[in-house]
Design an enzyme around this catalytic site. Structure first.
Site, mmCIF file in Angstrom:
data_model
loop_
_atom_site.group_PDB
_atom_site.id
_atom_site.type_symbol
_atom_site.label_atom_id
_atom_site.label_comp_id
_atom_site.label_asym_id
_atom_site.label_seq_id
_atom_site.Cartn_x
_atom_site.Cartn_y
_atom_site.Cartn_z
ATOM 1 N N ASP A 1 0.879 -1.175 0.000
ATOM 2 C CA ASP A 1 0.000 0.000 0.000
ATOM 3 C C ASP A 1 0.918 1.226 0.000
ATOM 4 O OD1 ASP A 1 -1.636 2.152 0.632
ATOM 5 O OD2 ASP A 1 -2.879 0.993 2.016
ATOM 6 N N THR B 1 -1.510 14.495 -14.978
ATOM 7 C CA THR B 1 -2.731 14.629 -15.768
ATOM 8 C C THR B 1 -2.965 16.064 -16.251
ATOM 9 O OG1 THR B 1 -5.153 14.608 -15.483
ATOM 10 C CG2 THR B 1 -3.879 14.771 -13.484
ATOM 11 N N ASP B 2 -3.723 16.177 -17.311
ATOM 12 C CA ASP B 2 -4.193 17.482 -17.789
ATOM 13 C C ASP B 2 -5.091 18.159 -16.748
ATOM 14 O OD1 ASP B 2 -5.695 15.093 -18.547
ATOM 15 O OD2 ASP B 2 -7.212 16.456 -19.316
ATOM 16 N N TYR C 1 -9.314 15.356 -7.663
ATOM 17 C CA TYR C 1 -8.349 14.499 -8.368
ATOM 18 C C TYR C 1 -7.171 15.328 -8.895
ATOM 19 C CZ TYR C 1 -6.330 11.549 -12.030
ATOM 20 O OH TYR C 1 -5.454 10.859 -12.826
ATOM 21 N N TRP D 1 -6.933 11.131 -20.880
ATOM 22 C CA TRP D 1 -7.930 10.300 -21.570
ATOM 23 C C TRP D 1 -7.361 8.894 -21.827
ATOM 24 C CZ3 TRP D 1 -10.888 13.447 -25.848
ATOM 25 C CH2 TRP D 1 -11.255 14.698 -25.352
#
Ligand SMILES: NC(=O)c1ccc[n+]([C@@H]2O[C@H](COP(=O)([O-])OP(=O)(O)OC[C@H]3O[C@@H](n4cnc5c(N)ncnc54)[C@H](OP(=O)(O)O)[C@@H]3O)[C@@H](O)[C@H]2O)c1
Length: 306
Positions: A54, A119-120, A143, A168
């Site tokens: 974890d 991420t974008d 997020y 995506w």
């Protein structure tokens, strides 16, 4: 060479392990499960070492990565359910920010490179200009905020870092937009899909090739990586998916993000400038239409063999 890969039960981690195996490079895989017996293109994951871990458990992260005796860490594990993240901000922060920081600290202690996927969604989505790697963070939701915090931790703790911002994402081993569309086509002949969020998709199989090309180099830094090809909306993508899969009895209506009303706000502009890939001597990913065709063919093959 030997690399430690987190999130191997997910889309990207699965394909990275597969790519390492294909090139005869050893991978040590990890995810939440104590034992993992997933298969990679017919090859059980367990042909390479696997250890349950974890990432939010700092002591386990330190002990496990040290014991793995690796030349670098490819960190694919994350909380990725964007809408659900709005309900569970503390848990998502723990996984995406604290978990990433735990790994970053050990990489620096061991003086090994770390690759992190972002991420974008770290951007606000304003305008139409493609985002540059050095543009400022302004995430719209939990997020994106926690992924940006993960980036900050990586930059703060690790000298030899790679941050790949992707968007995506679709891969064989997990949930994604393409699978959702094709499953909906089994029970629906009419769908509404948003047409005001613009970006490009990323096929994890293609990305895994670049990941393994990159991790052995010293070309550290932040990269924007998706498949090549024109910028599209989710509506355009849905239509391309049905066309590629030969689904002819589906009507797709374009709707605005506001009309659609998802729980988490998403950036309208997810165009990303990918030119740094080529500038640093790496081969870009193929066009997303080519990736989509190969992906749909694999899904069909897997369905026929099931
Ligand atoms: N998916 C996208 O559209 C997208 C877009 C941009 C960037 N990214 C980034 O790209 C990377 C790879 O994404 P992906 O789509 O391959 O993700 P994914 O399929 O959701 O896989 C992530 C894996 O991490 C595991 N995980 C979650 N919490 C963990 C913990 N505390 N300790 C250890 N493992 C844990 C998950 O297990 P469970 O499933 O059991 O929770 C899952 O197996 C992530 O960093 C993601 O943020 C993804």
């Amino acid at each position: 060479m030997r690399y430690f890969v987190t999130g191997v039960a997910g889309q990207l981690g699965h394909d990275v392990m597969n790519e390492l195996a294909k090139r005869g490079i050893e991978g040590v895989g990890t995810d939440l499960k104590d034992v993992y017996s997933g298969v990679m293109d017919g090859t059980p994951v367990t042909t390479m070492p696997y250890v349950g871990m974890d990432i939010t458990d700092a002591e386990a992260v330190e002990r496990t990565i040290r014991a793995a005796n690796v030349d670098g860490v490819i960190h694919c594990a994350a909380w990725t359910a964007v809408d659900k993240a709005e309900e569970l901000p503390e848990l998502v922060h723990k996984i995406n920010a604290v978990g990433t920081e735990n790994i970053a600290k050990v990489c620096e202690e061991l003086d090994i490179p770390m690759m992190y996927f972002s991420t974008d969604y770290v951007f606000n989505g304003n305008g139409t200009r493609p985002w540059e790697p050095d543009d400022a963070y302004e995430p719209l939701g939990v997020y994106g905020k926690t992924k940006a915090e993960g980036e900050v931790a990586v930059k703060e703790h690790v000298k030899k870092f790679f941050i790949l911002r992707i968007a995506w994402v679709f891969g064989v081993n997990g949930k994604n937009f393409i699978k959702t569309m094709l499953n909906l086509a089994k029970t629906h002949d009419h769908l509404r899909v948003v047409n005001d969020q613009i970006g490009t998709p990323t096929y994890t199989y293609d990305l895994a090739r670049l990941v393994v090309d990159m991790i052995g180099t010293d070309k550290y830094g932040i990269y924007h990586v998706t498949n090549e090809g024109d910028y599209i909306s989710w509506y355009d993508f849905a239509k391309a998916i049905f066309e590629t899969a030969g689904v002819t009895n589906m009507t797709v209506d374009p709707v605005s993000s506001e009309e659609y009303g998802a729980a988490a706000k998403r950036p309208y502009n997810s165009r990303m400038n990918r030119s740094k890939i080529v500038e640093n001597g790496f081969t870009p990913l193929p066009d997303w239409r080519d990736a989509l065709a190969r992906y749909v063919a694999i899904l069909k093959e897997n369905e026929e063999n099931a």
